[in-house]
Write a protein that holds these residues in place. Structure first.
Motif, PDB file in Angstrom:
ATOM      1  N   ARG A 262       0.811  -1.208   0.000  1.00 57.28           N
ATOM      2  CA  ARG A 262       0.000   0.000   0.000  1.00 57.28           C
ATOM      3  C   ARG A 262       0.849   1.265   0.000  1.00 57.28           C
ATOM      4  O   ARG A 262       0.449   2.293  -0.542  1.00 57.28           O
ATOM      5  N   SER A 263       2.029   1.217   0.608  1.00 51.20           N
ATOM      6  CA  SER A 263       2.881   2.405   0.702  1.00 51.20           C
ATOM      7  C   SER A 263       3.810   2.574  -0.496  1.00 51.20           C
ATOM      8  O   SER A 263       4.625   3.496  -0.510  1.00 51.20           O
ATOM      9  N   ASN A 264       3.695   1.713  -1.489  1.00 50.83           N
ATOM     10  CA  ASN A 264       4.564   1.805  -2.659  1.00 50.83           C
ATOM     11  C   ASN A 264       4.260   3.089  -3.436  1.00 50.83           C
ATOM     12  O   ASN A 264       3.092   3.392  -3.710  1.00 50.83           O
ATOM     13  N   PRO A 265       5.282   3.857  -3.814  1.00 54.75           N
ATOM     14  CA  PRO A 265       5.015   5.102  -4.560  1.00 54.75           C
ATOM     15  C   PRO A 265       4.401   4.871  -5.932  1.00 54.75           C
ATOM     16  O   PRO A 265       3.838   5.803  -6.517  1.00 54.75           O
ATOM     17  N   ALA A 266       4.498   3.646  -6.436  1.00 54.29           N
ATOM     18  CA  ALA A 266       3.916   3.344  -7.743  1.00 54.29           C
ATOM     19  C   ALA A 266       2.465   2.892  -7.647  1.00 54.29           C
ATOM     20  O   ALA A 266       1.851   2.597  -8.677  1.00 54.29           O
ATOM     21  N   MET A 267       1.893   2.839  -6.448  1.00 55.11           N
ATOM     22  CA  MET A 267       0.536   2.327  -6.291  1.00 55.11           C
ATOM     23  C   MET A 267      -0.507   3.102  -7.103  1.00 55.11           C
ATOM     24  O   MET A 267      -1.397   2.483  -7.707  1.00 55.11           O
ATOM     25  N   PRO A 268      -0.477   4.440  -7.177  1.00 49.75           N
ATOM     26  CA  PRO A 268      -1.490   5.123  -7.998  1.00 49.75           C
ATOM     27  C   PRO A 268      -1.468   4.700  -9.459  1.00 49.75           C
ATOM     28  O   PRO A 268      -2.500   4.782 -10.141  1.00 49.75           O
ATOM     29  N   ASN A 269      -0.327   4.227  -9.952  1.00 47.58           N
ATOM     30  CA  ASN A 269      -0.216   3.798 -11.345  1.00 47.58           C
ATOM     31  C   ASN A 269      -0.431   2.302 -11.521  1.00 47.58           C
ATOM     32  O   ASN A 269      -0.350   1.797 -12.644  1.00 47.58           O
ATOM     33  N   THR A 270      -0.696   1.595 -10.439  1.00 46.24           N
ATOM     34  CA  THR A 270      -0.914   0.153 -10.526  1.00 46.24           C
ATOM     35  C   THR A 270      -2.211  -0.287  -9.852  1.00 46.24           C
ATOM     36  O   THR A 270      -2.577  -1.453  -9.954  1.00 46.24           O
TER      37      THR A 270
END
Length: 319
Positions: A262-270
């Motif tokens: 959930r804290s991954n910076p790429a989450m909005p793009n995945t």
């Protein structure tokens, strides 16, 4: 002659009278009752109703309610759907899901090519190749995610090490918003390749040898036979794989959940539609909104499946 004809006619009438009750008795045979069909269909129909139809109806009902913090539900009508279509995260989730689905479909021509190579006459070790390709299918998704996280690792990953040997700088594949979704889609293709290859191999082996022999007599080369004979005759299998691939890609969740976080910076793009459902239902405890997301995904899958079945009439050959 007249007497003989009369005796023959009388015996024929007696035979018909003797056989008629038997015919009527066979028609009254309880084994022919339609209730026996319900006995055999009943368990399957009950399972479908309990595990498929009722959950669908229940999800639809929940989507019109708002859950309280301590349980209970309040009827709110279409409020959840109004919030859903105004949610900016929904647009991003639909976009990410569509991109993942398009990339996942690349696995279909790849599987067709590998299946054609494995179907080559005289190929040694065919069973070993089939087993190697099918191993990811029976491997736990958690194990697949763990292995590929190490491969994609930006510090000690095998992929970056291999790229470094040819002078290419690596990157952190799973935290880069530009590569995270593609990296996960590659894993999805790899994990599902074995199933598609098995299906295509079955389709290839059902193609009559006489057709290929006739093409050889006409002077057709391997490439011409592949595109003019193999692909058209394999189109029912390709259609089936395309349907189940689209349905599976639209429901992707496990790889994103286990490979990112959930804290991954790429989450909005995945973030996909199913991940949006997970966040609403299990993290925010908003079951009504989560049910609305789930039902929206169901409608999308139904529409795309109907479109696929309509389009298959133009390119699928069943004879």
């Amino acid at each position: 002659m007249t007497a003989v004809a009369s005796r023959t006619h009388a015996s024929t009438e007696r035979m018909s009278e003797a056989t008629s009750p038997g015919i009527r008795r066979r028609r009254r045979n309880p084994g022919a009752s339609p209730w026996w069909a319900l006995v055999f269909i009943g368990p399957t129909a009950l399972g479908i109703a309990v595990f498929y139809l009722w959950p669908t109806v229940r999800t639809l009902i929940i989507s019109f309610t708002r859950s309280g913090p301590f349980g209970g539900a309040e009827w709110v009508g279409i409020e959840n759907y109004a919030r859903l279509f105004q949610d900016p995260e929904l647009i991003g989730a639909l976009r990410n899901t569509a991109i993942y689905t398009v990339i996942a479909l690349i696995g279909i021509p790849l599987a067709v090519g590998i299946a054609a190579l494995l179907n080559t006459t005289g190929l040694r070790g065919r069973s070993a190749y089939r087993t190697l390709y099918f191993i990811p299918v029976v491997t736990m998704p958690a194990a697949i995610a763990l292995v590929w996280r190490m491969i994609y690792n930006g510090d000690y990953g095998v992929l970056n090490a291999a790229l470094g040997t040819v002078g290419i700088d690596g990157r952190s594949w799973l935290t880069d918003p530009n590569t995270a979704l593609v990296a996960i889609a590659v894993v999805g293709i790899w994990a599902g390749l074995g199933t598609n290859i098995v299906i295509f191999l079955a389709g290839l082996q059902s193609i009559p040898d006489t057709i290929m022999e006739a093409a050889d007599l006409d002077g057709a080369g391997p490439v011409r036979k592949f595109f003019s004979i193999t692909i058209p005759l394999l189109s029912p299998s390709i259609f089936f794989v395309s349907v189940i691939s689209v349905i599976g890609a639209l429901q992707v969740f496990d790889l994103i959940y286990m490979m990112l976080g959930r804290s991954n910076p790429a989450m909005p793009n995945t973030r996909t539609v199913v991940y949006l459902f997970y966040e609403a239902g299990f993290l925010d405890n908003d079951r009504g909104y989560a049910a609305a997301v789930a039902f929206l995904l169901l409608v999308i899958i139904l529409l795309l499946t109907v479109v696929q079945f309509r389009l298959q009439k133009k390119w699928v050959h069943y004879e």
